[in-house]
Design a protein around this motif. Structure first.
Motif, PDB file in Angstrom:
ATOM      1  N   UNK A  43      71.140  39.999 -20.889  1.00  0.00           N
ATOM      2  CA  UNK A  43      70.860  39.228 -19.685  1.00  0.00           C
ATOM      3  C   UNK A  43      70.450  40.171 -18.565  1.00  0.00           C
ATOM      4  N   UNK A  44      69.826  39.633 -17.502  1.00  0.00           N
ATOM      5  CA  UNK A  44      69.496  40.489 -16.355  1.00  0.00           C
ATOM      6  C   UNK A  44      70.718  41.185 -15.770  1.00  0.00           C
ATOM      7  N   UNK A  45      71.874  40.500 -15.777  1.00  0.00           N
ATOM      8  CA  UNK A  45      73.094  41.107 -15.243  1.00  0.00           C
ATOM      9  C   UNK A  45      73.535  42.288 -16.102  1.00  0.00           C
ATOM     10  N   UNK A  46      73.439  42.148 -17.429  1.00  0.00           N
ATOM     11  CA  UNK A  46      73.790  43.248 -18.336  1.00  0.00           C
ATOM     12  C   UNK A  46      72.846  44.420 -18.118  1.00  0.00           C
ATOM     13  N   UNK A  47      71.555  44.143 -18.033  1.00  0.00           N
ATOM     14  CA  UNK A  47      70.578  45.212 -17.792  1.00  0.00           C
ATOM     15  C   UNK A  47      70.874  45.942 -16.484  1.00  0.00           C
ATOM     16  N   UNK A  48      71.143  45.172 -15.433  1.00  0.00           N
ATOM     17  CA  UNK A  48      71.400  45.786 -14.126  1.00  0.00           C
ATOM     18  C   UNK A  48      72.645  46.658 -14.181  1.00  0.00           C
ATOM     19  N   UNK A  49      73.715  46.152 -14.774  1.00  0.00           N
ATOM     20  CA  UNK A  49      74.970  46.905 -14.867  1.00  0.00           C
ATOM     21  C   UNK A  49      74.784  48.201 -15.651  1.00  0.00           C
ATOM     22  N   UNK A  50      74.149  48.115 -16.810  1.00  0.00           N
ATOM     23  CA  UNK A  50      73.996  49.301 -17.647  1.00  0.00           C
ATOM     24  C   UNK A  50      73.008  50.294 -17.046  1.00  0.00           C
ATOM     25  N   UNK A  51      71.992  49.807 -16.351  1.00  0.00           N
ATOM     26  CA  UNK A  51      71.071  50.724 -15.664  1.00  0.00           C
ATOM     27  C   UNK A  51      71.785  51.473 -14.543  1.00  0.00           C
ATOM     28  N   UNK A  52      72.591  50.764 -13.773  1.00  0.00           N
ATOM     29  CA  UNK A  52      73.334  51.422 -12.688  1.00  0.00           C
ATOM     30  C   UNK A  52      74.364  52.386 -13.259  1.00  0.00           C
ATOM     31  N   UNK A  53      75.028  51.997 -14.345  1.00  0.00           N
ATOM     32  CA  UNK A  53      76.003  52.892 -14.976  1.00  0.00           C
ATOM     33  C   UNK A  53      75.346  54.198 -15.404  1.00  0.00           C
ATOM     34  N   UNK A  54      74.167  54.104 -16.021  1.00  0.00           N
ATOM     35  CA  UNK A  54      73.474  55.314 -16.464  1.00  0.00           C
ATOM     36  C   UNK A  54      73.136  56.211 -15.281  1.00  0.00           C
ATOM     37  N   UNK A  55      72.689  55.610 -14.194  1.00  0.00           N
ATOM     38  CA  UNK A  55      72.348  56.408 -13.010  1.00  0.00           C
ATOM     39  C   UNK A  55      73.586  57.043 -12.393  1.00  0.00           C
ATOM     40  N   UNK A  56      74.685  56.328 -12.378  1.00  0.00           N
ATOM     41  CA  UNK A  56      75.915  56.889 -11.818  1.00  0.00           C
ATOM     42  C   UNK A  56      76.467  58.012 -12.690  1.00  0.00           C
ATOM     43  N   UNK A  57      76.474  57.806 -13.994  1.00  0.00           N
ATOM     44  CA  UNK A  57      77.038  58.816 -14.898  1.00  0.00           C
ATOM     45  C   UNK A  57      76.235  60.110 -14.886  1.00  0.00           C
TER      46      UNK A  57
END
Length: 287
Positions: free
Chosen positions: A17-31
């Motif tokens: 879902x768009x929410x899953x994509x957004x969460x995982x994209x932000x997680x990758x950038x934060x990590x």
């Protein structure tokens, strides 16, 4: 008879879902601290340089303190993308591209119903394993574990078993030694430390064979050395399910690691095609 799964991770339909994509994209950038870290980057000294020798003495004398040498430097998106720099405060140094590879492989096995857990052998600050746990959580996966395997003391000195490790200096890099408590704190920072995360503490040749892992869908090797790579492959490869993935972080960066991969694949008659992730990483899908 099991039918081999031949699809690449890019072809798997994870129906995120768009929410899953957004969460995982932000997680990758934060990590990776992609665009978040400001101007601080870790200074890397040459292993046998005078400066590197002095810095190593300082690190030995202050082993129980988190002391680093950083320098001002403009954020370089291209280098962070492929893990070519060393962000001072990130939980992973592998870069965005190799993190995306982890997501693609995990979403592929989820979509295709390939059974098994995720394991990384060589976790450093835990960032890649944190991302794997985030992927499972984002997709509502409750029956797979993330195994975090590391000595949590850095890398071992060459033990004489393998010529490819002769003169290897990874054991002198004290900054690679991150305690299990620190890694667990990093998981807590993202609210991802739970009973789906397991820690295997110790040298690979002692901990991996007896580990209570039944099946693996994604095996990620990040041991740098020949010994650390072989000591993970030997006990774990047969547990990788058909259709599962083997990811090698250091293939293009450390000759000893690449040699271990070639020797193991040749000894097992493995002909599955290896795909390049970036300048360092490769992966193949088990048929």
């Amino acid at each position: 008879m099991t039918t081999p799964v031949t699809a690449s991770p890019e072809s798997a339909d994870s129906a995120a879902s768009p929410a899953v994509d957004l969460y995982l994209d932000i997680m990758a950038k934060m990590l990776t601290r992609y665009g978040f870290e400001g101007r601080n980057v870790t200074v890397r000294f040459e292993p046998r340089s005078y400066e590197g020798y002095l810095w190593n003495l300082v690190r030995i004398a202050t082993r129980d303190r988190d002391i680093r040498v950083v320098e001002a430097g403009e954020f370089d998106a291209e280098r962070r993308e492929i893990g070519k720099d060393w962000p001072a405060d990130a939980e992973t140094m592998i870069g965005m591209k190799r993190l995306r590879n982890v997501r693609e492989c995990l979403e592929s096995v989820i979509a295709d119903g390939v059974p098994g857990d995720f394991i990384e052998t060589g976790a450093w600050r835990g960032g890649t394993c944190i991302y794997a746990r985030a992927i499972f959580k984002a997709h509502g996966i409750t029956d797979r574990k993330v195994w975090v395997a590391d000595s949590f003391e850095g890398l071992p000195p060459p033990d004489g078993r393998f010529e490819a490790d002769a003169g290897d200096q990874h054991h002198t890099k004290i900054e690679l030694a991150v305690s299990v408590e620190k890694v667990q704190d990093n998981f807590r920072r993202y609210d991802l430390l739970d009973d789906q995360v397991e820690f295997l503490v110790g040298w690979f040749n002692e901990t991996l064979a007896p580990a209570p892992i039944e099946q693996i869908s994604v095996l990620r090797l990040d041991g740098d050395m020949y010994a650390s790579t072989i000591d993970a492959l030997e006990p774990l490869y047969d547990k990788v399910a058909v259709g599962g993935y083997v990811i090698v972080d250091d293939y293009g960066a450390v000759k000893g690691c690449a040699q271990a991969i070639h020797d193991f694949r040749e000894s097992r008659g493995i002909t599955d095609e290896m795909h390049q992730v970036d300048w360092a990483g490769v992966y193949w899908r088990k048929s």
